[in-house]
Design a protein around this motif. Structure first.
Motif, PDB file in Angstrom:
ATOM      1  N   ASP A 205      20.533  44.621  77.945  1.00  0.00           N
ATOM      2  CA  ASP A 205      21.084  43.341  78.418  1.00  0.00           C
ATOM      3  C   ASP A 205      21.476  43.480  79.886  1.00  0.00           C
ATOM      4  O   ASP A 205      22.593  43.871  80.220  1.00  0.00           O
ATOM      5  N   LEU A 206      20.574  43.126  80.771  1.00  0.00           N
ATOM      6  CA  LEU A 206      20.806  43.313  82.197  1.00  0.00           C
ATOM      7  C   LEU A 206      21.847  42.346  82.753  1.00  0.00           C
ATOM      8  O   LEU A 206      22.594  42.689  83.670  1.00  0.00           O
ATOM      9  N   GLU A 207      21.903  41.149  82.197  1.00  0.00           N
ATOM     10  CA  GLU A 207      22.926  40.190  82.645  1.00  0.00           C
ATOM     11  C   GLU A 207      24.321  40.714  82.338  1.00  0.00           C
ATOM     12  O   GLU A 207      25.245  40.614  83.168  1.00  0.00           O
ATOM     13  N   PHE A 208      24.479  41.295  81.144  1.00  0.00           N
ATOM     14  CA  PHE A 208      25.774  41.890  80.787  1.00  0.00           C
ATOM     15  C   PHE A 208      26.123  43.025  81.745  1.00  0.00           C
ATOM     16  O   PHE A 208      27.261  43.154  82.184  1.00  0.00           O
ATOM     17  N   LEU A 209      25.123  43.852  82.059  1.00  0.00           N
ATOM     18  CA  LEU A 209      25.366  44.979  82.959  1.00  0.00           C
ATOM     19  C   LEU A 209      25.923  44.509  84.300  1.00  0.00           C
ATOM     20  O   LEU A 209      26.895  45.062  84.813  1.00  0.00           O
ATOM     21  N   VAL A 210      25.293  43.505  84.873  1.00  0.00           N
ATOM     22  CA  VAL A 210      25.743  43.002  86.172  1.00  0.00           C
ATOM     23  C   VAL A 210      27.195  42.545  86.102  1.00  0.00           C
ATOM     24  O   VAL A 210      28.029  42.935  86.942  1.00  0.00           O
ATOM     25  N   TYR A 236      16.982  45.119  89.179  1.00  0.00           N
ATOM     26  CA  TYR A 236      17.770  43.956  88.748  1.00  0.00           C
ATOM     27  C   TYR A 236      19.199  44.036  89.291  1.00  0.00           C
ATOM     28  O   TYR A 236      19.754  43.029  89.773  1.00  0.00           O
ATOM     29  N   LEU A 237      19.808  45.208  89.218  1.00  0.00           N
ATOM     30  CA  LEU A 237      21.178  45.373  89.706  1.00  0.00           C
ATOM     31  C   LEU A 237      21.267  45.095  91.207  1.00  0.00           C
ATOM     32  O   LEU A 237      22.171  44.393  91.676  1.00  0.00           O
ATOM     33  N   ARG A 238      20.334  45.657  91.962  1.00  0.00           N
ATOM     34  CA  ARG A 238      20.365  45.480  93.417  1.00  0.00           C
ATOM     35  C   ARG A 238      20.125  44.012  93.799  1.00  0.00           C
ATOM     36  O   ARG A 238      20.799  43.471  94.676  1.00  0.00           O
ATOM     37  N   ILE A 239      19.182  43.370  93.158  1.00  0.00           N
ATOM     38  CA  ILE A 239      18.895  41.962  93.460  1.00  0.00           C
ATOM     39  C   ILE A 239      20.110  41.087  93.168  1.00  0.00           C
ATOM     40  O   ILE A 239      20.347  40.085  93.853  1.00  0.00           O
ATOM     41  N   SER A 243      25.842  47.070  94.623  1.00  0.00           N
ATOM     42  CA  SER A 243      25.514  48.057  95.659  1.00  0.00           C
ATOM     43  C   SER A 243      26.056  49.449  95.331  1.00  0.00           C
ATOM     44  O   SER A 243      25.954  50.375  96.143  1.00  0.00           O
ATOM     45  N   THR A 244      26.629  49.612  94.148  1.00  0.00           N
ATOM     46  CA  THR A 244      27.221  50.882  93.718  1.00  0.00           C
ATOM     47  C   THR A 244      26.197  52.019  93.793  1.00  0.00           C
ATOM     48  O   THR A 244      25.021  51.825  93.471  1.00  0.00           O
ATOM     49  N   GLN A 245      26.647  53.207  94.212  1.00  0.00           N
ATOM     50  CA  GLN A 245      25.776  54.390  94.229  1.00  0.00           C
ATOM     51  C   GLN A 245      25.219  54.634  92.834  1.00  0.00           C
ATOM     52  O   GLN A 245      25.915  54.532  91.827  1.00  0.00           O
TER      53      GLN A 245
END
Length: 367
Positions: A205-210, A236-239, A243-245
């Motif tokens: 679940d990428l939306e949840f991750l963000v 997906y996170l970067r877009i 910006s977390t390492q």
């Protein structure tokens, strides 16, 4: 007359028996099975291993001590029942050596069958779950387990950089390896920093991750997934403004990862027991031969497939195919492409690790 007939019959029998032995005797064959992902998202690993294995046996012209070597490659398709069928078919064919699997979850399935047959041997180039460690069974591996020895240097490096709040992300389709990787890294990291992970989440679940990452605000994201899924998560996170390492397990450190994540791969950290810049003569010769045959630079999994095959070849030259486990435990130490491969009594290995960072679209070793 009767005696002459009997004598002639005996002579003819001797002649035809001798003729058969010399001209029609069936060639002795050693069959070696491979079971692993050769299609779908894990195939980048399985096909790399297969290429390394094939190269090693080609160098022997598929013959060892006058016996023909026959390699049988089977795709497990990440399907449990299919994997069981393949391994049982190997058993029916009398195969004693099995290479596999690509993922720890599928290796666990193969182990459950092969460990019931003391004359068989399963050896893997990739399965790293710590669940398999410290057990006297029919399974060995050339890939280091998810244990403190492999994580100590990396945990120290992460801690020295000042990262304390770590958010773990793993592929649930290979949970035997991926979550095991994060949990064992966390144990080692805790000894260095007295800090535990702030969260575990899957790649699904990428939306949840963000949203969850924005809320929890970690210092570091540690991802354990294959190169395709790892790249998908990173992109997906970067877009979406994260910006977390990011750090990653070695599983994703392939050219496919950079190709799929593009500019978003920049700065990502990897810890791996493979050095793409190694100057070891054995490694350089392997790279040359591999590139001549396949026209690509070998990944870690191609190298480990090759190393695994060379160990099998060395052992078959000194003993029977049913004696691999015994002879590995006698010899213990083998020459790898970059460093020595040392097996313990349970078939686990000790290897040197390096840390890499993606710089200008390439993996650069951190000294």
């Amino acid at each position: 007359m009767k005696k002459s007939f009997v004598l002639i019959t005996i002579l003819l029998l001797i002649f035809f028996t001798t003729f058969y032995i010399f001209f029609y005797k069936k060639e002795e064959v050693i069959k070696i099975g491979f079971v692993g992902a050769l299609t779908a998202k894990y195939s980048v690993l399985g096909n790399a291993m297969m290429n390394g294995i094939v190269l090693a046996f080609e160098e022997e012209n598929y013959r060892i001590n006058g016996k023909k070597i026959e390699l049988i490659f089977k795709d497990d398709k990440k399907d449990i029942e299919l994997n069981k069928k393949i391994v049982n078919d190997f058993i029916d064919q009398g195969i004693k050596i099995v290479i596999g699997n690509v993922t720890s979850s599928m290796t666990k399935i193969s182990m459950s069958i092969i460990n019931q047959h003391p004359d068989m041997f399963l050896i893997s180039a990739a399965s790293a779950s710590n669940e398999f460690s410290g057990i006297d069974d029919q399974f060995f591996r050339v890939h280091v387990a998810n244990n403190e020895q492999r994580f100590s240097g990396f945990a120290t490096y992460i801690n020295d950089l000042g990262f304390k709040k770590i958010y773990g992300i793993y592929d649930p389709q290979n949970i035997t390896y991926t979550k095991d990787y994060l949990e064992n890294f966390e144990k080692t990291f805790y000894k260095k920093s007295q800090e535990k992970f702030i969260q575990y989440a899957t790649t699904e679940d990428l939306e949840f991750l963000v949203e969850d990452i924005k809320e929890k605000n970690p210092d570091l994201l540690l991802i354990c997934a294959n190169s395709v899924d790892g790249a998908r998560v990173v992109q997906y996170l970067r877009i979406n403004g994260i910006s977390t390492q990011i750090a990653s397990s070695e599983w994703a450190m392939t050219s496919t990862f950079i190709e799929n994540s593009g500019k978003y791969s920049e700065g990502i950290i990897f810890n791996i027991d493979y050095d793409v810049d190694s100057k070891n003569e054995r490694f350089l010769k392997f790279v040359e031969n591999f590139q001549n045959k396949y026209n690509i630079f070998p990944s870690m999994y191609a190298a480990k497939g090759y190393e695994l095959a060379k160990i099998i070849i060395e052992l078959l030259k000194i003993g029977k195919e049913t004696e691999l486990k015994k002879n590995i435990l006698i010899k213990k130490e083998f020459q790898g492409l970059q460093n020595k491969i040392v097996f313990d009594e349970f078939g686990d290995v000790v290897r040197d690790f390096n840390t890499f960072k993606v710089v200008n679209g390439k993996f650069e070793k951190i000294k």
